[in-house]
Design an enzyme around this catalytic site. Structure first.
Site, PDB file in Angstrom:
ATOM      1  N   CYS A  40       7.992  -2.925  -3.581  1.00 28.44           N
ATOM      2  CA  CYS A  40       8.825  -3.979  -3.000  1.00 28.44           C
ATOM      3  C   CYS A  40       8.688  -3.935  -1.487  1.00 28.44           C
ATOM      4  O   CYS A  40       8.435  -2.876  -0.905  1.00 28.44           O
ATOM      5  CB  CYS A  40      10.289  -3.788  -3.403  1.00 28.44           C
ATOM      6  SG  CYS A  40      11.338  -5.200  -2.948  1.00 28.44           S
ATOM      7  N   SER A  41       8.876  -5.069  -0.872  1.00 27.29           N
ATOM      8  CA  SER A  41       8.808  -5.173   0.578  1.00 27.29           C
ATOM      9  C   SER A  41       9.735  -4.166   1.241  1.00 27.29           C
ATOM     10  O   SER A  41      10.868  -3.944   0.790  1.00 27.29           O
ATOM     11  CB  SER A  41       9.199  -6.590   1.000  1.00 27.29           C
ATOM     12  OG  SER A  41       9.448  -6.653   2.381  1.00 27.29           O
TER      13      SER A  41
END
Length: 270
Positions: A177-178
């Protein structure tokens, strides 16, 4: 007679066959790896482009690992990049920032699709993503991106099972995930904050921890790991505290609820 999962895999193969040529947003995670593997199996390397995108909000190590994995799958790899920390909507870090991040990504993929003359852009979204907070779904619809794993109703546990049976080494890889997901909404993003979180997580991962999120709360680090790793964290508490304070955190804490995806979304009022 086919099992339920075998039937979904067959539907995925038929869906890909109908598409003929595809550009895939490939991160090296389990979901996009399964899409890439099945697309190459069904359509052949010449009809599939694996686009690997570099961004300030993802680790360089993950970018390099994706290239390595794509190479082992004999994928036709296309490397590109997006500058998320130059977009004021993304820097502002509101729930809508995810929409603008996806717009940057999908615009890049759509431009490549047109350049190659291919038919579709695919991502790796799965059924589990429907229940989470996903502002990027609007961007996906606007750019006509297809989520083939969702279209055949595959869930994460099924994706992992299919990935394992298809020989993918990343079948049990933790979700990516970012790095922006570690910073609470309303706290503007900067390279310094993102890098602080990134370096903290890399240090903890090197201690034989498999899954970690360092959530940034001003200068407090709230560390999430799998519950089974909390004891290991406590055993290494002194060196973890020392390193994270060197990185600029004033306080270092362990979240007793453990690692969970989307924990920053828990404060969003419905």
């Amino acid at each position: 007679m086919m099992t339920k999962l075998q039937n979904k895999e067959f539907k995925l193969e038929m869906l890909l066959k109908e598409m003929e040529t595809v550009v895939i947003a490939f991160s090296g995670g389990v979901d996009s790896s399964l899409v890439l593997k099945k697309a190459i199996d069904v359509l052949g390397t010449n009809n599939v482009k694996a686009v690997i995108v570099k961004s300030e909000l993802f680790r360089n190590e993950e970018f390099n690992q994706a290239i390595e994995l794509g190479s082992t799958l004999n994928a036709d790899i296309v490397e590109t990049e997006i500058a998320e920390l130059k977009d004021p909507h993304i820097i502002k870090n509101t729930p809508d920032s995810w929409y603008y991040s996806k717009c940057l990504l999908y615009a890049k993929l759509e431009a490549l699709r047109k350049t190659f003359g291919f038919n579709y852009v695919l991502d790796g979204m799965i059924m589990d993503d429907i229940s989470d907070f996903r502002p990027g779904l609007k961007a996906r619809s606007e750019y006509g991106v297809r989520s083939v794993l969702q279209e055949v109703e595959l869930y994460k546990d099924e994706v992992r099972e299919l990935s394992k049976s298809n020989g993918l080494t990343v079948w049990d890889k933790p979700a990516l995930c970012s790095l922006a997901s570690r910073i609470p909404y309303g706290e503007p993003l900067s390279f310094n904050k993102v890098n602080k979180v990134n370096e903290a997580e890399k240090f903890i991962l090197d201690l034989d921890i498999n899954n970690v999120r360092v959530r940034y709360h001003d200068n407090i680090a709230r560390i999430e790991v799998d519950e089974t790793d909390i004891v290991t964290m406590i055993q290494h508490k002194d060196q973890i505290s020392l390193r994270l304070k060197e990185l600029g955190f004033d306080y270092v804490t362990i979240d007793l609820e453990g690692y969970r995806t989307g924990s920053m979304n828990e404060v969003i009022q419905s």
